[in-house]
Design an enzyme around this catalytic site. Structure first.
Site, PDB file in Angstrom:
ATOM      1  N   SER A   1       9.815 -10.176   0.952  1.00 21.68           N
ATOM      2  CA  SER A   1       9.008  -9.387   1.878  1.00 21.68           C
ATOM      3  C   SER A   1       8.421  -8.214   1.114  1.00 21.68           C
ATOM      4  CB  SER A   1       9.875  -8.859   3.026  1.00 21.68           C
ATOM      5  OG  SER A   1       9.200  -7.845   3.761  1.00 21.68           O
TER       6      SER A   1
ATOM      7  N   TYR B   1      17.498  -3.728   5.042  1.00 19.71           N
ATOM      8  CA  TYR B   1      16.636  -4.900   4.830  1.00 19.71           C
ATOM      9  C   TYR B   1      15.680  -4.651   3.672  1.00 19.71           C
ATOM     10  CZ  TYR B   1      13.290  -8.645   5.784  1.00 19.71           C
ATOM     11  OH  TYR B   1      12.471  -9.733   5.668  1.00 19.71           O
TER      12      TYR B   1
END
Length: 257
Positions: A154, A167
């Site tokens: 990501s 995250y």
């Protein structure tokens, strides 16, 4: 060392190849499974809780040789069992897509809400999980002499802006892992990361589609990214990026600019 071939390596045909996709029952993983199958690969659709979704997906995939397999990435023993199953039933693994992941929406300033249990869980799933999967499949991948691992990352790993602090840190670690493994596993295995921005799935609990649309509107390309957009990039990396390894490609509509 391999000798140079006239005209370069060319593309990697997928007909007759075997691909394993973790997190394959939905989202980016499911879209990648569809694209791989459409190009002739037999696909092992790994899932954790999506038993019915995985079975439904396998039934719709073009071609044959596909099957769903329970593959929770937090369970290293189970990953080893699946690698043995793939070796026994297919005799090879050419492509491994690490698409399984998890997160939760927690404001970056809310440190108390990001407790130890949640932090450790995100690291286990998003960092240790891909590593343990590669570790389990590395001998089978190396046996083909021309295999590839795709780590679904990501842009949160490079922008530090995402669903929560842990995250973002996990995806940064995954990008670093891609570099390390690219160096360690060559020349028989390429390791490539693909890093999208927000994708139009239900991946982040609590994030409405409106938030994804709003984020896309603020990018240069102003495109809402669909799982299939990322899947196309994944398959392109597998079949065309023959001299790339240890690097992560951004697929974000220009959000990082």
């Amino acid at each position: 060392m391999s000798e140079a071939r006239p005209g370069g390596l060319g593309t990697l045909p997928l007909a007759g190849k075997v691909a394993v996709v973790t997190g394959g029952s939905s989202g980016i993983g499911a879209a990648a499974a569809c694209r791989l199958a459409a190009q002739g690969a037999s696909v092992v659709v790994g899932f954790h809780r999506g038993t019915d979704r995985a079975a439904d997906l396998v039934a719709r995939l073009p071609g044959d040789g596909h099957r769903p397999v329970s593959m929770p990435v937090e369970n290293s023993r189970r990953l080893e069992e699946v690698a043995q199953l793939v070796e026994r039933e297919y005799g090879r693994c050419d492509v491994l897509i690490n698409s399984a992941g998890a997160t939760r929406k927690v404001a970056h300033a809310d440190l108390e809400a990001l407790n130890d249990e949640l932090f450790d869980s995100l690291m286990r799933i998003n960092v240790r999980g891909p590593f343990a999967t590669v570790r389990a499949f590395a001998p089978l991948l190396a046996g083909t002499g021309d295999a590839v691992v795709i780590n679904v990352s990501s842009i949160s790993g490079s922008t530090a802006s995402g669903s929560n602090v842990a995250y973002c840190a996990a995806k940064a670690a995954l990008d670093n892992l891609t570099m390390s493994l690219g160096r360690a596993l060559g020349p028989a295995i390429r390791v490539i990361g693909v890093a999208p921005a927000a994708v139009d799935t239900g991946f982040v609990p609590g994030r409405e589609r409106q938030a994804v649309v709003a984020q896309a509107a603020g990018t240069p390309l102003q495109v809402v990214v669909d799982p299939d957009d990322v899947a196309v990039a994944i398959v392109g990396a597998v079949t065309h990026f023959r001299i790339s390894t240890g690097t992560t490609f951004v697929v974000d509509g220009g959000k990082h600019l």
